[in-house]
Every structure is written in C-alpha cells, then in structure tokens.
Enzyme design. Structure first.
Site, PDB file in Angstrom:
ATOM      1  N   HIS A   1       0.855  -1.191   0.000  1.00  0.00           N
ATOM      2  CA  HIS A   1       0.000   0.000   0.000  1.00  0.00           C
ATOM      3  C   HIS A   1       0.894   1.245   0.000  1.00  0.00           C
ATOM      4  O   HIS A   1       2.131   1.133   0.028  1.00  0.00           O
ATOM      5  CB  HIS A   1      -0.995  -0.017   1.168  1.00  0.00           C
ATOM      6  CG  HIS A   1      -0.377  -0.067   2.536  1.00  0.00           C
ATOM      7  ND1 HIS A   1       0.397   0.942   3.058  1.00  0.00           N
ATOM      8  CD2 HIS A   1      -0.422  -1.023   3.506  1.00  0.00           C
ATOM      9  CE1 HIS A   1       0.783   0.644   4.274  1.00  0.00           C
ATOM     10  NE2 HIS A   1       0.316  -0.565   4.576  1.00  0.00           N
TER      11      HIS A   1
ATOM     12  N   HIS B   1      -2.249  -3.130  17.162  1.00  0.00           N
ATOM     13  CA  HIS B   1      -3.287  -3.748  16.342  1.00  0.00           C
ATOM     14  C   HIS B   1      -4.645  -3.842  17.028  1.00  0.00           C
ATOM     15  O   HIS B   1      -5.628  -4.219  16.405  1.00  0.00           O
ATOM     16  CB  HIS B   1      -2.835  -5.147  15.895  1.00  0.00           C
ATOM     17  CG  HIS B   1      -1.658  -5.098  14.986  1.00  0.00           C
ATOM     18  ND1 HIS B   1      -0.372  -5.306  15.419  1.00  0.00           N
ATOM     19  CD2 HIS B   1      -1.571  -4.812  13.668  1.00  0.00           C
ATOM     20  CE1 HIS B   1       0.454  -5.167  14.410  1.00  0.00           C
ATOM     21  NE2 HIS B   1      -0.235  -4.861  13.339  1.00  0.00           N
TER      22      HIS B   1
ATOM     23  N   HIS C   1       3.825   1.705   2.589  1.00  0.00           N
ATOM     24  CA  HIS C   1       5.089   1.051   2.211  1.00  0.00           C
ATOM     25  C   HIS C   1       5.775   1.847   1.089  1.00  0.00           C
ATOM     26  O   HIS C   1       6.996   1.982   1.048  1.00  0.00           O
ATOM     27  CB  HIS C   1       4.855  -0.358   1.654  1.00  0.00           C
ATOM     28  CG  HIS C   1       4.044  -1.257   2.533  1.00  0.00           C
ATOM     29  ND1 HIS C   1       2.964  -1.971   2.072  1.00  0.00           N
ATOM     30  CD2 HIS C   1       4.174  -1.569   3.840  1.00  0.00           C
ATOM     31  CE1 HIS C   1       2.463  -2.687   3.064  1.00  0.00           C
ATOM     32  NE2 HIS C   1       3.170  -2.461   4.155  1.00  0.00           N
TER      33      HIS C   1
ATOM     34  N   CYS D   1       2.015 -10.804  20.336  1.00  0.00           N
ATOM     35  CA  CYS D   1       1.111 -10.356  19.273  1.00  0.00           C
ATOM     36  C   CYS D   1       1.641 -10.912  17.955  1.00  0.00           C
ATOM     37  O   CYS D   1       2.747 -10.579  17.532  1.00  0.00           O
ATOM     38  CB  CYS D   1       1.018  -8.832  19.197  1.00  0.00           C
ATOM     39  SG  CYS D   1       0.139  -8.289  17.702  1.00  0.00           S
TER      40      CYS D   1
ATOM     41  N   LYS E   1      -2.128  -3.171   7.002  1.00  0.00           N
ATOM     42  CA  LYS E   1      -2.702  -4.359   6.398  1.00  0.00           C
ATOM     43  C   LYS E   1      -3.831  -4.922   7.223  1.00  0.00           C
ATOM     44  O   LYS E   1      -4.765  -5.488   6.726  1.00  0.00           O
ATOM     45  CB  LYS E   1      -1.610  -5.427   6.290  1.00  0.00           C
ATOM     46  CG  LYS E   1      -0.534  -5.056   5.334  1.00  0.00           C
ATOM     47  CD  LYS E   1       0.489  -6.131   5.313  1.00  0.00           C
ATOM     48  CE  LYS E   1       1.757  -5.663   5.978  1.00  0.00           C
ATOM     49  NZ  LYS E   1       2.950  -6.067   5.279  1.00  0.00           N
TER      50      LYS E   1
ATOM     51  N   LYS F   1      -3.258   4.791  11.279  1.00  0.00           N
ATOM     52  CA  LYS F   1      -2.196   4.248  10.429  1.00  0.00           C
ATOM     53  C   LYS F   1      -2.815   3.387   9.325  1.00  0.00           C
ATOM     54  O   LYS F   1      -3.673   2.541   9.601  1.00  0.00           O
ATOM     55  CB  LYS F   1      -1.273   3.372  11.279  1.00  0.00           C
ATOM     56  CG  LYS F   1      -0.168   2.724  10.470  1.00  0.00           C
ATOM     57  CD  LYS F   1       0.586   1.674  11.272  1.00  0.00           C
ATOM     58  CE  LYS F   1       1.665   1.030  10.413  1.00  0.00           C
ATOM     59  NZ  LYS F   1       2.115  -0.254  10.879  1.00  0.00           N
TER      60      LYS F   1
ATOM     61  N   CYS G   1       2.409  -8.296  15.227  1.00  0.00           N
ATOM     62  CA  CYS G   1       3.686  -7.592  15.421  1.00  0.00           C
ATOM     63  C   CYS G   1       4.843  -8.575  15.367  1.00  0.00           C
ATOM     64  O   CYS G   1       5.993  -8.160  15.240  1.00  0.00           O
ATOM     65  CB  CYS G   1       3.761  -6.924  16.786  1.00  0.00           C
ATOM     66  SG  CYS G   1       2.625  -5.590  17.056  1.00  0.00           S
TER      67      CYS G   1
ATOM     68  N   CYS H   1      -3.177  -5.896  21.927  1.00  0.00           N
ATOM     69  CA  CYS H   1      -1.962  -5.245  21.436  1.00  0.00           C
ATOM     70  C   CYS H   1      -2.211  -3.754  21.207  1.00  0.00           C
ATOM     71  O   CYS H   1      -3.224  -3.380  20.618  1.00  0.00           O
ATOM     72  CB  CYS H   1      -1.547  -5.909  20.115  1.00  0.00           C
ATOM     73  SG  CYS H   1      -0.498  -4.888  19.118  1.00  0.00           S
TER      74      CYS H   1
HETATM   75  N1  MSP Z   1       8.960  -7.188   7.814  1.00  0.00           N
HETATM   76  C1  MSP Z   1       9.092  -6.125   8.746  1.00  0.00           C
HETATM   77  C2  MSP Z   1      10.383  -5.353   8.524  1.00  0.00           C
HETATM   78  C3  MSP Z   1      11.614  -6.180   8.597  1.00  0.00           C
HETATM   79  S1  MSP Z   1      13.022  -5.267   8.153  1.00  0.00           S
HETATM   80  C4  MSP Z   1      14.295  -6.228   8.575  1.00  0.00           C
HETATM   81  C5  MSP Z   1       7.914  -5.180   8.598  1.00  0.00           C
HETATM   82  N2  MSP Z   1       7.230  -5.249   7.454  1.00  0.00           N
HETATM   83  S2  MSP Z   1       5.910  -4.402   7.102  1.00  0.00           S
HETATM   84  O1  MSP Z   1       5.558  -4.820   5.787  1.00  0.00           O
HETATM   85  O2  MSP Z   1       4.924  -4.542   8.126  1.00  0.00           O
HETATM   86  O3  MSP Z   1       6.344  -2.895   7.132  1.00  0.00           O
HETATM   87  C6  MSP Z   1       7.386  -2.447   6.313  1.00  0.00           C
HETATM   88  C7  MSP Z   1       7.588  -0.952   6.434  1.00  0.00           C
HETATM   89  O4  MSP Z   1       6.429  -0.262   6.008  1.00  0.00           O
HETATM   90  C8  MSP Z   1       7.865  -0.495   7.874  1.00  0.00           C
HETATM   91  O5  MSP Z   1       8.937   0.430   7.858  1.00  0.00           O
HETATM   92  C9  MSP Z   1       6.614   0.225   8.267  1.00  0.00           C
HETATM   93  O6  MSP Z   1       6.860   1.278   9.150  1.00  0.00           O
HETATM   94  C10 MSP Z   1       6.175   0.758   6.926  1.00  0.00           C
HETATM   95  N3  MSP Z   1       4.768   1.107   6.945  1.00  0.00           N
HETATM   96  C11 MSP Z   1       3.696   0.277   7.050  1.00  0.00           C
HETATM   97  N4  MSP Z   1       2.574   1.035   7.102  1.00  0.00           N
HETATM   98  C12 MSP Z   1       2.917   2.357   7.041  1.00  0.00           C
HETATM   99  C13 MSP Z   1       2.211   3.553   6.938  1.00  0.00           C
HETATM  100  N5  MSP Z   1       0.894   3.623   7.016  1.00  0.00           N
HETATM  101  N6  MSP Z   1       2.942   4.678   6.714  1.00  0.00           N
HETATM  102  C14 MSP Z   1       4.300   4.673   6.532  1.00  0.00           C
HETATM  103  N7  MSP Z   1       4.980   3.561   6.631  1.00  0.00           N
HETATM  104  C15 MSP Z   1       4.337   2.428   7.058  1.00  0.00           C
HETATM  105  O7  MSP Z   1       7.679  -4.383   9.501  1.00  0.00           O
END
Ligand code: MSP
Length: 503
Positions: A18, A147, A21, A126, A298, A295, A129, A144
C-alpha cells in the site's frame, strides 16, 4: 568514490503493498538517485520478509502453503516497485539460499562468541507484530496497543540472545555517532529504550517450522526478526563474498518506519556486535501515513490505497513527487487524495510543466526555435545557487520534502521572471534572447534537481530543451552551476508533461 548503501525494510508477504510502504520505498529511491548524481557508488536494496508465524497463518487462511503465499506476494511487491519506477539494484527474499546461509553464519558467530543460551520464555505475544509484550504495555484484556487485537500467552523453550551484554557498547556507539539515527526525535526515543536497561530476548521458535533452521539445534527455527534483519548483510555478500561485504557494510543506511525502531536501532546493532562486526549502520526513521488519523495498515480497518490507484491518476512521476513533497520525512502525516492532486497541479502542471512548455513555445516563436545562452549576471543565478545549497543539504539530511520545496522555488521564480518580462510581447532580438536564455538555464537546472523524484518527465524535458545525453548522467554539483546551458540548441514543443488533473 564515497559509497552509499541504502535499504528499505523487507516487507511482509501476508498482504499486498500500500502507499504507506510506497512512501518508504520511493524515499529510498529518490535519495539514492540523488547520491548517484553526486557520483557516489550506490547500492539500493529492497525485498520481502517471508518467514514467521504471521505469514504461516495468513497462508493457512488463504488455503496456500507458506511458500506459495510468499511467492505470490513477493511478486506483488516486485511489480508494485516496478510500477513506481524504483531503480533498486537488488531485491532480496528471505527464502533464498543466500539468505539462509548468511543467517546461519552470522548467528552461529554470535553463538560461538558466547552470546546465545537456552531458557524458557513465557509471555504475551502479538502475532501481527511478531513480538512479545510486557503486560503493562498491553491495552485492556491483553490487546496489542498497535493492532488492538488480543495478544496470545505463549510458553516456549527457546534460545536467548544476550542483549543485556551490549548495553554499554550500544551507549558508546550513541555517544560516538551523533547522527546514528535521524531525525533526532527518534534518536532520543532509542536512547530512552536503552536507558531503561536491556533484557535478553528470545531468538528462536520451536512452535513453528516456517523459518530458517538453527544450525546448533534441529528442533528450532530462528525467530523471524532475527532472520529478517540479517537480510541487509546477506545482500552485500556477508556469507559468500567477504570483500564485498567489507566494502559496502560501512556505508549502510537503513530507512525504516517508526514502528520498527527498537528492532533496528537496538537489537540489530547488538547482533552485529555479537557477530564481531564493528561498523554500525545509519538509520533514517519516518512516521506513518495516516488516513483519518489512523495508520494505514494491512490488518486494521483503515482503507488501504494501492500505489497503482494513485499512479493511474497522477502518473508515476506525479505520484512520486506529490508523495514526497506532501509528507515530510519524520512525523506522522495525514494522506489526502485532494491534497496530492492539488500538489501535483500546483508544482507540476502549473509550475514545472508550464515552464517547460512556455520556454519551448516562446523560443519557437521569438528565437527561431534555437535556445539563446543565459546571461552571466541573471537575477535567476542567485535564486538557483541558494536553492541548490538548500536542496543539497536537505537531501543529505534525508528531508526530500524540503529539497523539493527549494527546487520548486527555482521553477516558481523563473515563471515569475517570465511573467514580469513578458518576452512573448517583445520583438525578436537581444532582449528576448536574454530573458529566454535565463529561463532555459533555470529550467535546465530545475530539471536536473527534479530527476530523483520525476525521472521520466525530467528526461523528456531534457530532450525538449535540446540538451545532449541524459539527466541521469549529469554530475552534481557541477550540473547545477549557472551557465551550463551552451545556447544554440534546438528547442522543441510537445504534449504537456503534466496535464492538469481535475480535483
Ligand atoms: N517485515 C518487517 C520489517 C523487517 S526489516 C528487517 C515489517 N514489514 S511491514 O511490511 O509490516 O512494514 C514495512 C515498512 O512499512 C515499515 O517500515 C513500516 O513502518 C512501513 N509502513 C507500514 N505502514 C505504514 C504507513 N501507514 N505509513 C508509513 N509507513 C508504514 O515491519
């Protein structure tokens, strides 16, 4: 040549990408493109995080094997990143053999060095997380805090990492490197965690098998975070190319969201130390993109916006620019479709796109289509010099929104300069030539400085201005010096680079 090794986090494959990311990935892409222009030796990495309970469960829910789930969603990230024109040099998957090797090698070192021991662990976990929580940190009914879903009580015989042994060395690192974590607020947050005192942490799981086997104990796989963090070392040759690792590792810059600060800025440096690696990475931390104050994620109820939904409206370059310009790197930032469209229209349709087409039209009509040389003492020269200095400093500090703000100032001031001089009302001659030479030169420099965020439109504009080669190969800072446009080049018109979008 200075090196710059930049990484995104690796993304979980339990769901699709999304724009939260995407904000991270496009920031890394723009910053690394800037460093490429500076002539640095750059390596940029992204990828997917494919092991762990969360992925195993979401695969089960979808009636797939974890590997099928991982293949499907890893491809989705790969496609999404191609769809926003990411120029990553590598895409790592934690299910790849090179990564298995690196994880086993690095953690075996930590074990051999005496930083791993066996114990029983009980606690609230969790799954979303993939982390244990202290009871006090949970909401009512053991929910959590992130979440808002129930945490689960888990009891496991596990291998533990002696995190507590690194308290002093981590403190020394913070003291020695004042910019180890930027922006400063997040550095303070990490120091706060450190000050509370570190406790040892469980680093393996025997309750699941979707993970990387622990080399000294067949019944365990590594806890997904211990596996995941090592991707950054895997990708630059930790297990298979020590020379390459030595060259790139000291230049590591990890770009992360604030939710994964503890794992990155405390656990990971300690793991590196445990494995005998001296150089610590730099960290650049951003907040969340919010929708209606929540936030975008997912698992929550908040609507997730796919990057393709935005590129369909604004184009790839338009989306990249509005995303970075509208959301300063660091704080949480509300995402709004309307303000993205407005940003696009203001900066790109009305300002930059308009400047490029105006220049071509007026040069076509008043200068026989041949661009005149700029004046050495143009009033725009000072604007450019100041804006470049501000932009360069902002890129260096990982503040793309400020860098773009300074860059767009060049464009805005050049449009105003045209507005004041009205060359379209003048007869052909030296007066028009002077104004248009200045305008072309300012447009050329703005194009160079905008390349990291709008690479395709910048190349198209470069061609229209009749310039040789590509923007990508322009060296900074020289390419931003006033007077680089030689004059005498054929300027051409074309369709608007950024057609206006209805709000
Ligand atoms: N797999 C772990 C990271 C492992 S790195 C060794 C993870 N994955 S994630 O897919 O949940 O998130 C990846 C990145 O996307 C994180 O830096 C997280 O902060 C970022 N974001 C997820 N949702 C977000 C927003 N709504 N806004 C900005 N960044 C966000 O965590």
């Amino acid at each position: 040549m200075p090196r710059y090794y930049a990484t995104t986090p690796i993304f979980y494959v339990n769901d699709a990408p999304h724009i939260g990311h995407t904000y991270n990935a496009v920031t890394v892409d723009a910053v690394t493109r800037w460093h490429r222009m500076l002539g640095d030796d750059v390596w940029s990495l992204t990828g997917t995080d494919e092991h762990g309970l969360k992925v195993q469960r979401s695969a089960e829910e979808n009636g797939r094997t974890p590997q099928e789930q991982a293949d499907l969603n890893s491809d989705r990230f790969r496609e999404a990143w191609a769809g926003v024109n990411l120029a990553n040099d590598d895409f790592i998957r934690t299910t790849e053999p090179r990564h298995h090797q690196a994880v086993q090698a690095l953690l075996q070192k930590a074990y051999d060095n005496g930083f791993v021991y066996q114990d029983t662990y009980e606690g609230w976990y969790c799954v979303r997380c993939e982390a244990y929580y202290e009871e006090d940190d949970l909401l009512d009914d053991h929910h959590c805090p992130i979440h808002k879903a129930p945490a689960e009580w888990m009891t496991e015989e596990n291998w533990f990492f002696k995190l507590s042994a690194f308290q002093e060395r981590l403190e020394a690192w913070f003291e020695a490197v004042p910019d180890n974590i930027t922006p400063g607020g997040y550095r303070n947050e990490a120091m706060g965690i450190l000050k509370l005192g570190l406790r040892d942490v469980s680093m393996t799981r025997s309750s699941i098998d979707w993970g990387i086997p622990v080399p000294w104990d067949d019944d365990h796989v590594f806890y997904v975070w211990y596996d995941a963090l090592i991707n950054y070392a895997t990708a630059v040759g930790y297990a298979d190319d020590p020379e390459r690792f030595e060259a790139w590792w000291p230049a590591a810059h990890h770009f992360i969201g604030k939710d994964i600060l503890r794992f990155h800025t405390i656990y990971w440096p300690a793991m590196l130390m445990a494995a005998g690696i001296e150089d610590m990475p730099h960290f650049h931390v951003h907040g969340f993109l919010l929708l209606g104050g929540e936030k975008m994620s997912k698992s929550g109820n908040v609507t997730k916006i796919a990057p393709s939904e935005m590129t369909e409206v604004l184009g790839v370059d338009g989306f990249r620019h509005a995303l970075l310009r509208d959301h300063p790197f660091g704080p949480d930032s509300e995402f709004s479709y309307e303000s993205m469209v407005e940003r696009y229209n203001t900066d790109l349709a009305n300002n930059y796109g308009n400047l490029i087409s105006r220049v071509a039209t007026v040069v076509g009509k008043k200068c026989d289509g041949v661009g005149p040389a700029p004046q050495a003492d143009s009033p725009l020269a000072a604007v450019v010099a100041e804006s470049y200095a501000t932009a360069a400093e902002a890129w260096d500090k990982v503040q793309p929104s400020q860098a773009l703000d300074a860059t767009i100032r060049i464009v805005r001031d050049t449009n105003e300069y045209l507005q004041q001089n009205e060359p379209w009302k003048m007869d052909p001659g030296p007066e028009v030539d002077a104004v248009m030479g200045d305008a072309i030169e300012a447009a050329r420099i703005a194009t160079v400085l905008l390349w990291p965020t709008i690479p395709e439109a910048a190349e198209a504009a470069w061609k229209r201005l009749g310039l040789d080669g590509t923007v990508a190969e322009q060296p900074l800072p020289a390419a931003a010096d006033w007077g680089g446009y030689p004059g005498g080049l054929t300027v051409s018109t074309g369709d608007p680079l950024f057609p206006r979008v209805k709000g």
